[in-house]
Design a protein around this motif. Structure first.
Motif, PDB file in Angstrom:
ATOM      1  N   LEU A 147     -12.314  13.489   2.225  1.00 61.91           N
ATOM      2  CA  LEU A 147     -11.504  12.386   1.748  1.00 61.91           C
ATOM      3  C   LEU A 147     -11.165  11.943   0.014  1.00 61.91           C
ATOM      4  O   LEU A 147      -9.905  11.998  -0.371  1.00 61.91           O
ATOM      5  N   ALA A 148     -12.083  12.557  -0.870  1.00 61.20           N
ATOM      6  CA  ALA A 148     -11.531  12.013  -2.655  1.00 61.20           C
ATOM      7  C   ALA A 148     -10.962  13.212  -2.357  1.00 61.20           C
ATOM      8  O   ALA A 148      -9.613  13.179  -3.415  1.00 61.20           O
ATOM      9  N   LEU A 149     -10.688  14.393  -2.364  1.00 62.16           N
ATOM     10  CA  LEU A 149      -9.605  15.263  -2.450  1.00 62.16           C
ATOM     11  C   LEU A 149      -7.914  15.186  -1.397  1.00 62.16           C
ATOM     12  O   LEU A 149      -6.933  14.874  -1.855  1.00 62.16           O
ATOM     13  N   MET A 150      -8.626  14.137  -0.387  1.00 56.63           N
ATOM     14  CA  MET A 150      -6.893  13.876  -0.049  1.00 56.63           C
ATOM     15  C   MET A 150      -6.814  12.432  -0.445  1.00 56.63           C
ATOM     16  O   MET A 150      -5.315  12.466  -0.708  1.00 56.63           O
ATOM     17  N   THR A 151      -7.483  12.001  -1.018  1.00 55.62           N
ATOM     18  CA  THR A 151      -6.854  10.530  -1.887  1.00 55.62           C
ATOM     19  C   THR A 151      -6.292  10.691  -3.809  1.00 55.62           C
ATOM     20  O   THR A 151      -6.010  10.016  -3.639  1.00 55.62           O
ATOM     21  N   SER A 152      -7.038  11.732  -3.802  1.00 55.30           N
ATOM     22  CA  SER A 152      -6.825  12.086  -5.533  1.00 55.30           C
ATOM     23  C   SER A 152      -5.200  11.848  -5.099  1.00 55.30           C
ATOM     24  O   SER A 152      -4.346  12.536  -5.137  1.00 55.30           O
ATOM     25  N   GLY A 153      -4.879  11.644  -6.763  1.00 55.85           N
ATOM     26  CA  GLY A 153      -3.737  12.279  -7.106  1.00 55.85           C
ATOM     27  C   GLY A 153      -3.396  11.165  -8.690  1.00 55.85           C
ATOM     28  O   GLY A 153      -3.479   9.983  -8.350  1.00 55.85           O
ATOM     29  N   SER A 154      -1.879  11.499  -9.303  1.00 56.40           N
ATOM     30  CA  SER A 154      -1.183  10.371  -9.984  1.00 56.40           C
ATOM     31  C   SER A 154      -0.403   9.841  -9.361  1.00 56.40           C
ATOM     32  O   SER A 154      -0.333  10.281  -8.114  1.00 56.40           O
ATOM     33  N   PHE A 155      -0.483   8.371 -10.095  1.00 55.58           N
ATOM     34  CA  PHE A 155       0.676   7.747  -9.332  1.00 55.58           C
ATOM     35  C   PHE A 155       2.223   8.624  -8.799  1.00 55.58           C
ATOM     36  O   PHE A 155       2.186   8.763  -7.465  1.00 55.58           O
ATOM     37  N   ALA A 156       2.250   9.523 -10.009  1.00 55.50           N
ATOM     38  CA  ALA A 156       4.221  10.258  -9.619  1.00 55.50           C
ATOM     39  C   ALA A 156       3.676  10.880  -8.160  1.00 55.50           C
ATOM     40  O   ALA A 156       4.639  11.009  -7.207  1.00 55.50           O
ATOM     41  N   GLU A 157       2.070  11.434  -7.943  1.00 56.07           N
ATOM     42  CA  GLU A 157       2.142  13.047  -7.191  1.00 56.07           C
ATOM     43  C   GLU A 157       2.025  12.079  -6.061  1.00 56.07           C
ATOM     44  O   GLU A 157       2.303  11.967  -4.706  1.00 56.07           O
ATOM     45  N   LEU A 158       1.668  10.568  -5.827  1.00 56.99           N
ATOM     46  CA  LEU A 158       1.485   9.941  -4.830  1.00 56.99           C
ATOM     47  C   LEU A 158       2.733   9.066  -4.833  1.00 56.99           C
ATOM     48  O   LEU A 158       3.162   9.573  -3.225  1.00 56.99           O
ATOM     49  N   ASP A 159       3.680   9.093  -5.570  1.00 60.47           N
ATOM     50  CA  ASP A 159       4.792   8.036  -5.663  1.00 60.47           C
ATOM     51  C   ASP A 159       5.917   9.198  -4.609  1.00 60.47           C
ATOM     52  O   ASP A 159       6.531   8.756  -3.853  1.00 60.47           O
ATOM     53  N   ALA A 160       5.611  10.706  -4.785  1.00 56.71           N
ATOM     54  CA  ALA A 160       6.193  11.832  -4.154  1.00 56.71           C
ATOM     55  C   ALA A 160       6.113  11.923  -2.607  1.00 56.71           C
ATOM     56  O   ALA A 160       6.704  12.401  -2.119  1.00 56.71           O
ATOM     57  N   LEU A 161       4.843  10.959  -2.184  1.00 51.68           N
ATOM     58  CA  LEU A 161       4.587  11.419  -0.879  1.00 51.68           C
ATOM     59  C   LEU A 161       5.614  10.608  -0.186  1.00 51.68           C
ATOM     60  O   LEU A 161       5.925   9.429  -0.651  1.00 51.68           O
ATOM     61  N   PRO A 162       5.774  11.018   1.748  1.00 50.53           N
ATOM     62  CA  PRO A 162       6.387  10.516   2.504  1.00 50.53           C
ATOM     63  C   PRO A 162       5.467   9.395   3.090  1.00 50.53           C
ATOM     64  O   PRO A 162       4.762   9.166   2.070  1.00 50.53           O
ATOM     65  N   THR A 163       6.190   7.493   2.944  1.00 52.00           N
ATOM     66  CA  THR A 163       5.524   6.786   3.023  1.00 52.00           C
ATOM     67  C   THR A 163       4.306   6.526   4.889  1.00 52.00           C
ATOM     68  O   THR A 163       3.219   6.168   4.515  1.00 52.00           O
ATOM     69  N   GLU A 164       4.053   8.069   4.999  1.00 51.24           N
ATOM     70  CA  GLU A 164       4.112   8.095   6.947  1.00 51.24           C
ATOM     71  C   GLU A 164       3.070   8.995   5.878  1.00 51.24           C
ATOM     72  O   GLU A 164       1.252   7.967   6.780  1.00 51.24           O
ATOM     73  N   GLU A 165       2.991   9.807   4.867  1.00 55.41           N
ATOM     74  CA  GLU A 165       1.904  10.301   5.015  1.00 55.41           C
ATOM     75  C   GLU A 165       0.834   9.632   3.720  1.00 55.41           C
ATOM     76  O   GLU A 165      -0.434   9.635   3.583  1.00 55.41           O
ATOM     77  N   LEU A 166       1.436   7.857   2.761  1.00 59.90           N
ATOM     78  CA  LEU A 166       0.248   7.728   2.318  1.00 59.90           C
ATOM     79  C   LEU A 166      -0.138   6.037   3.222  1.00 59.90           C
ATOM     80  O   LEU A 166      -1.478   5.999   3.061  1.00 59.90           O
ATOM     81  N   ARG A 167       0.764   6.204   3.845  1.00 59.71           N
ATOM     82  CA  ARG A 167      -0.324   5.296   5.324  1.00 59.71           C
ATOM     83  C   ARG A 167      -1.440   5.705   5.980  1.00 59.71           C
ATOM     84  O   ARG A 167      -2.274   5.151   5.984  1.00 59.71           O
ATOM     85  N   GLU A 168      -1.243   7.352   6.427  1.00 62.93           N
ATOM     86  CA  GLU A 168      -2.714   7.532   6.835  1.00 62.93           C
ATOM     87  C   GLU A 168      -3.698   7.946   5.432  1.00 62.93           C
ATOM     88  O   GLU A 168      -4.404   7.674   6.256  1.00 62.93           O
ATOM     89  N   ARG A 169      -3.274   8.190   4.859  1.00 60.90           N
ATOM     90  CA  ARG A 169      -4.118   8.576   3.649  1.00 60.90           C
ATOM     91  C   ARG A 169      -5.209   6.881   3.212  1.00 60.90           C
ATOM     92  O   ARG A 169      -6.534   7.274   3.151  1.00 60.90           O
ATOM     93  N   ALA A 170      -4.211   5.881   2.876  1.00 62.91           N
ATOM     94  CA  ALA A 170      -4.515   4.369   2.717  1.00 62.91           C
ATOM     95  C   ALA A 170      -6.352   4.272   4.261  1.00 62.91           C
ATOM     96  O   ALA A 170      -7.124   3.500   3.492  1.00 62.91           O
ATOM     97  N   PHE A 171      -4.872   4.320   5.027  1.00 54.99           N
ATOM     98  CA  PHE A 171      -6.289   3.961   5.912  1.00 54.99           C
ATOM     99  C   PHE A 171      -7.361   4.637   6.429  1.00 54.99           C
ATOM    100  O   PHE A 171      -8.346   4.789   7.155  1.00 54.99           O
TER     101      PHE A 171
END
Length: 103
Positions: free
Chosen positions: A2-26
């Protein structure tokens, strides 16, 4: 893993689609049994007042988190983020950055 899935800078995370962000955060919130995060998200959904109310004793947070995830799955495909998408994206990114590496 999970740590690998959630790591990333703001720019890296912001580049992901909303649904991918939701899946990771959930996934992270479910692992942490963080019901507060789920409520924050649900309160900001369009038509949140129509959401089912979850009940449970304070000592049964695991089942409550499972119910929150089930509620989201019920909404999935039926909810457009609408005007709330920027706010939700920010919440997902913030959560992932604040809690990466925690367990």
């Amino acid at each position: 893993m999970l740590a690998l899935m959630t790591s990333g800078s703001f720019a890296e995370l912001d580049a992901l689609p909303t649904e991918e962000l939701r899946e990771r955060a959930f996934a992270l919130a479910r692992e942490r049994r963080d019901i507060k995060f789920f409520w924050t998200v649900f309160r900001n959904l369009p038509d949140a007042d129509e959401a089912a109310e979850l009940d449970g004793a304070p000592n049964s947070i695991g089942p409550i988190v499972d119910e929150a995830v089930a509620l989201w799955r019920e909404f999935e495909g039926h909810i457009a983020y609408g005007e709330q998408e920027p706010l939700l994206r920010a919440a997902f990114i913030d959560y992932l950055q604040k809690h990466q590496g925690e367990r």
